[in-house]
Design an enzyme around this catalytic site. Sequence first.
Site, short mmCIF file in Angstrom:
data_model
loop_
_atom_site.label_atom_id
_atom_site.label_comp_id
_atom_site.label_asym_id
_atom_site.label_seq_id
_atom_site.Cartn_x
_atom_site.Cartn_y
_atom_site.Cartn_z
N HIS A 209 -11.31 -5.31 9.30
CA HIS A 209 -11.78 -4.88 8.23
C HIS A 209 -13.18 -4.11 8.19
O HIS A 209 -13.93 -4.30 7.30
CB HIS A 209 -12.62 -5.87 7.02
CG HIS A 209 -10.87 -7.60 6.69
ND1 HIS A 209 -10.34 -7.83 7.92
CD2 HIS A 209 -10.99 -7.36 5.75
CE1 HIS A 209 -9.62 -8.41 7.23
NE2 HIS A 209 -9.83 -8.23 5.82
N GLU B 134 1.30 -1.31 -0.49
CA GLU B 134 0.24 0.16 0.00
C GLU B 134 0.78 1.49 -0.24
O GLU B 134 0.50 2.34 -0.32
CB GLU B 134 -0.63 0.20 0.95
CG GLU B 134 -2.36 -1.20 1.03
CD GLU B 134 -2.12 -2.30 1.70
OE1 GLU B 134 -0.87 -2.45 1.50
OE2 GLU B 134 -2.49 -3.03 1.53
#
Length: 676
Positions: A479, A412
């Site tokens: 999440h 990322e």
Amino acid sequence: MAFPNPPAFLAARDLRAAELENNRAEALLRTYAWMHLTRTMDNRILELFRQGLLRGTVTGGQGHEGFLVPLALIADKRTDVASFTHRDLGGHLIWSGHVCEHLNQYFANADSPTKAREGNIHHGDPANRSLPMISHLGVMLSTVMGRTDAQRRQGDASVGFAFFGDGGSSTGDVHESMNLASLLSLPIVFVIENNGYAYSTPVSEQFAAGTELWKRALGYGMEGVVVDATDVEACIRTLDTVVAKVRRTSRPIVLEARTLRLRGHAAYDTCDYLQPGESDAFFARDPVPKFRAQVVTLVGAERVEAIETELNTFLESCVKIALATPRPTPAGMEADLFAPTQPLTWQPTPAAPQSLNLAQALNQALRKILTERPESLILGQDIGAYGGAFKITEGLLNDFGRARVFNTPLAESACTGYAIGMALGGFRPIEEFQFADFCTEATTQITLNAATMHFRCGAPCPLVFRLPAGGGLTFGSFHSQELESFLLAMPGLKALYPSTPQDAFNALLAAYEENNPVLLFEHKGLYRRGKAPVVWDPDFRAVWKPRQLATGDFATVVTYGEMVLLATEATAYFRDEYEVSFDLFDLRALSPLDLTAIEASVQRTGRLIVIHEGRRTHGFGAELLARLTESHFAALKAAPLRIASLDLPVPFAPELEQAFRPTKEKIIDQIAAWMG
Ligand SMILES: Cc1ncc(C[n+]2csc(CCOP(=O)(O)OP(=O)(O)O)c2C)c(N)n1
Ligand SMILES: [Mg+2]
């Protein structure tokens, strides 16, 4: 202030190894002149710092010139890309600008290239592809990669120079970047300036796998090269070959330069950690006097001395000018946080309303952007053939091709840095994070690199970060999070959080045309929560302002994201059961905040309820309450009510998650209790 004319010698900023065959003496003299200027200026800066005339940290590059100056001379400054570090004054001097401009940066005066907002050597020249470093080591590598790819995609045979030290080579960004550059076959020279120390820590305490850092290249499918920075002529030959090869093959290379750290880490470093005699041994190998002697044998002492005198005199006149330049003022600082945005022109499509859920609306918006905007591209994990974890990018790879819609590895930080570089190079990347939670891996890139870019160097950084956020789906603590206040605690980011398919469509277009990094929060629980008509809305930029969903007298309710649905149901309950009505606002834009309509409402109702899914403490509601109460305290009839999630990690089991986050029932109960 008018700058003095530089010595004619400094007009030549290029060098090719071929010159060593037919013009050796002049080529080496030119190299020496730049080395002398670099060394003298680094020493002068140290002196000025010790005299209290410069602030901050002064980290000289004494001992690095022997390879740095040749490399900067060999680079093609018309098309190549670089991000220099705190040892690379010589690189800055050769790349672009007048010595006075570089000194203005050190003096942090009114004419500093960073408007005195950034410290010594944290400047660049974005217009000439020199990217200003941020202090966080390793972070700039991927930005160089993106900026270089932007050049390549526009047809230039550019090479990117990503500089870092032995210390910086331990950061995760270096691994991510090398892997990504090799994967994408980017023409990057990863330049490791190995001076044997990271601050006080010797390489023996930094790596167990040996200190031959160039060998790391092999693990990434690249070539590795090492040069001895005390042998200038050999450096010229090797570096020319390396750069030409990268330019020709578009394959990255790791270049380790063995340098000397002659002056310690920074001006204040006492170097107590060096072994007895170590410093003397460094100075005995100092490339500047060694190379000078070589050049003297070629062109004679008189010529070398004349050039040195001319350079020294020039430098002193530049110091005088920088010293006499006025101090900076804070004028314009706040206005410069964000780059101005020029609205883009869009086709009025889709003309007929389409019935879409929020996920489909985002897909439509992406499709529209890719169709109409050639500078757009989309990157993220599994967004290609698979269509993304939530299928938002479904079909796009097929229709627009791999150059513009591409999968990224799990990296990322480097992928975000790469996107930042592309944004600096005229593209407008849209990066999908698989879950908003994973953007923490890129926090430095998002909040310190992208978000501060315009403030630091005046370069626009148009980027959209798509962040599938929120809970309620039994996805657990990694999440399901709402990260808006975490990210927006840092300046320089815009943020939208749509709650309807039409708003999602509009928000993506509005975010896309921004010349600033925009966080686009997409609640996963809303992706497939029913369909609604989506159409081209010429007023799509209204998404930057709140929308009033209901009108009432009792209180003003402010919310966003999935909570808009719950708040709508809860306020409807009070209307139907108790004939109590509310002004209800969907905030939509979290940054910048436009609270004008909400303030007018609070003035009228005298009561305020803020509902959000993020955690309560330091949650976004705290900022909303502070702003609305500090400006409308006298209008309030009651203490405001804040409804939010518990101050816990997001728990997994549905029963626990229900207890954690606001539900319709809990919202009703809390409002009822508050109403007394
Ligand atoms: C990620 C990160 N951690 C810590 C620091 C603080 N810091 C600044 S320079 C430095 C040493 C860097 O060593 P190296 O990369 O070898 O470069 P050198 O200073 O030796 O040229 C450290 C620890 C930083 N800038 N970035
Ligand atoms: Mg080092």
